[in-house]
Design an enzyme around this catalytic site. Structure first.
Site, PDB file in Angstrom:
ATOM      1  N   LEU A  81       0.849  -1.185   0.000  1.00 10.76           N
ATOM      2  CA  LEU A  81       0.000   0.000   0.000  1.00 10.76           C
ATOM      3  C   LEU A  81       0.888   1.239   0.000  1.00 10.76           C
ATOM      4  O   LEU A  81       1.845   1.324   0.766  1.00 10.76           O
ATOM      5  CB  LEU A  81      -0.902   0.009   1.235  1.00 10.76           C
ATOM      6  CG  LEU A  81      -1.874  -1.167   1.396  1.00 10.76           C
ATOM      7  CD1 LEU A  81      -2.635  -1.050   2.707  1.00 10.76           C
ATOM      8  CD2 LEU A  81      -2.834  -1.231   0.214  1.00 10.76           C
ATOM      9  N   ASP A 177      -2.120  -4.046  19.276  1.00 11.38           N
ATOM     10  CA  ASP A 177      -0.830  -3.345  19.385  1.00 11.38           C
ATOM     11  C   ASP A 177      -0.936  -2.032  18.627  1.00 11.38           C
ATOM     12  O   ASP A 177      -0.113  -1.706  17.782  1.00 11.38           O
ATOM     13  CB  ASP A 177       0.296  -4.213  18.817  1.00 11.38           C
ATOM     14  CG  ASP A 177       1.685  -3.633  19.107  1.00 11.38           C
ATOM     15  OD1 ASP A 177       1.823  -2.882  20.091  1.00 11.38           O
ATOM     16  OD2 ASP A 177       2.619  -3.930  18.352  1.00 11.38           O
TER      17      ASP A 177
END
Length: 266
Positions: A81, A177
């Site tokens: 990406l 996280d």
């Protein structure tokens, strides 16, 4: 050459070049430019199969994340990406994406397999109530690996969690996280990367996002405001990643742990 051959076999195409990407402190990440014009990300490590399953769970929830292209031989191949600078629209997109993630719920707290950050094991076996999970699977996960005084204070806090965090919050799908480095802003919005998923109180992700900085106010406007009592619950949830950092990276994080404990009177 053996590594290149293994990656080309997994990709199914010749690699024109590979470039190292920042992969945090616990994994190796490469950008692969293929001779057919495609671009992928390759990540190596002992838990890439687990990460692949977590990324697929995030994608099933309808949340942007790199698509898993292949996995095998200790490598995870991901969609590449294009990154864009963080912006107010990007933070707003993250708020909406995280809200969607947390609306995907499970039947129990935890995950169907354990995980880990390097040597810091993340036990994920289910517990009947949330305070028990947070005490047994997080704050008391490895007391032997902590300084004795910190371990004792964490144990004391764990014994009274029932009055600090909800007993039966919705078991939301968590990134697990969620600091800013695990958000990839793109021209289309924001994608979640490097997950450590499990099901639990949605405020866990919000607390982590506040640990090393504050998100743009647009994020909060998009996601919504936590319920009353948030500052105390935030400290409970921030204590876990603080303990992980103390274990992995040493005494420089002791002050962070102590601040969390002091906020909670522990």
């Amino acid at each position: 050459m053996a590594e290149r051959a293994a990656l080309e076999a997994l990709v199914g195409a010749a690699i024109a070049r590979s470039l190292p990407l920042q992969g945090g402190d616990l994994s190796r990440v490469l950008r692969l430019d293929l001779e057919d014009g495609r671009r992928m990300v390759a990540k190596s490590g002992p838990r890439v199969a687990t990460e692949a399953r977590m990324l697929r769970a995030i994608a099933r929830a309808g949340v942007p994340t790199p698509a898993v292209m292949a996995e095998g031989g200790g490598w995870l191949l991901l969609e590449h990406l294009d990154e864009a600078p963080a912006s107010a629209p990007g933070w707003g997109a993250l708020g909406l994406a995280l809200l969607r993630l947390h609306r995907a719920t499970g039947e129990t707290y935890g995950w169907d397999e354990d995980h880990g950050f390097g040597p810091a094991k993340i036990p994920n076996a289910a517990c009947a109530d949330w305070p028990s999970f947070w005490a047994e699977r997080r704050l008391l996960a490895w007391p032997e690996a902590l300084p004795a005084d910190i371990a004792l204070r964490a144990e004391t806090l764990a014994a009274r969690l029932d009055g600090l965090i909800p007993r039966h919050p919705p078991a939301a799908l968590l990134h697990g996280d969620l600091w800013a480095g695990n958000v990839l802003f793109t021209q289309q919005g924001a994608a979640l990367i490097d997950p450590a998923c499990y099901y639990g109180d949605a405020e866990v992700d919000l607390a982590m996002l506040d640990l090393f900085g504050s998100p743009d106010p647009v994020f909060r406007a998009a996601y919504g405001t936590p319920a009353p009592g948030w500052p105390e619950r935030r400290a409970v949830y921030q204590l876990w990643p603080a303990l992980v950092h103390l274990r992995l990276f040493g005494g420089g994080y002791r002050g962070l742990v102590e601040r969390c404990l002091e906020t909670l009177g522990a």
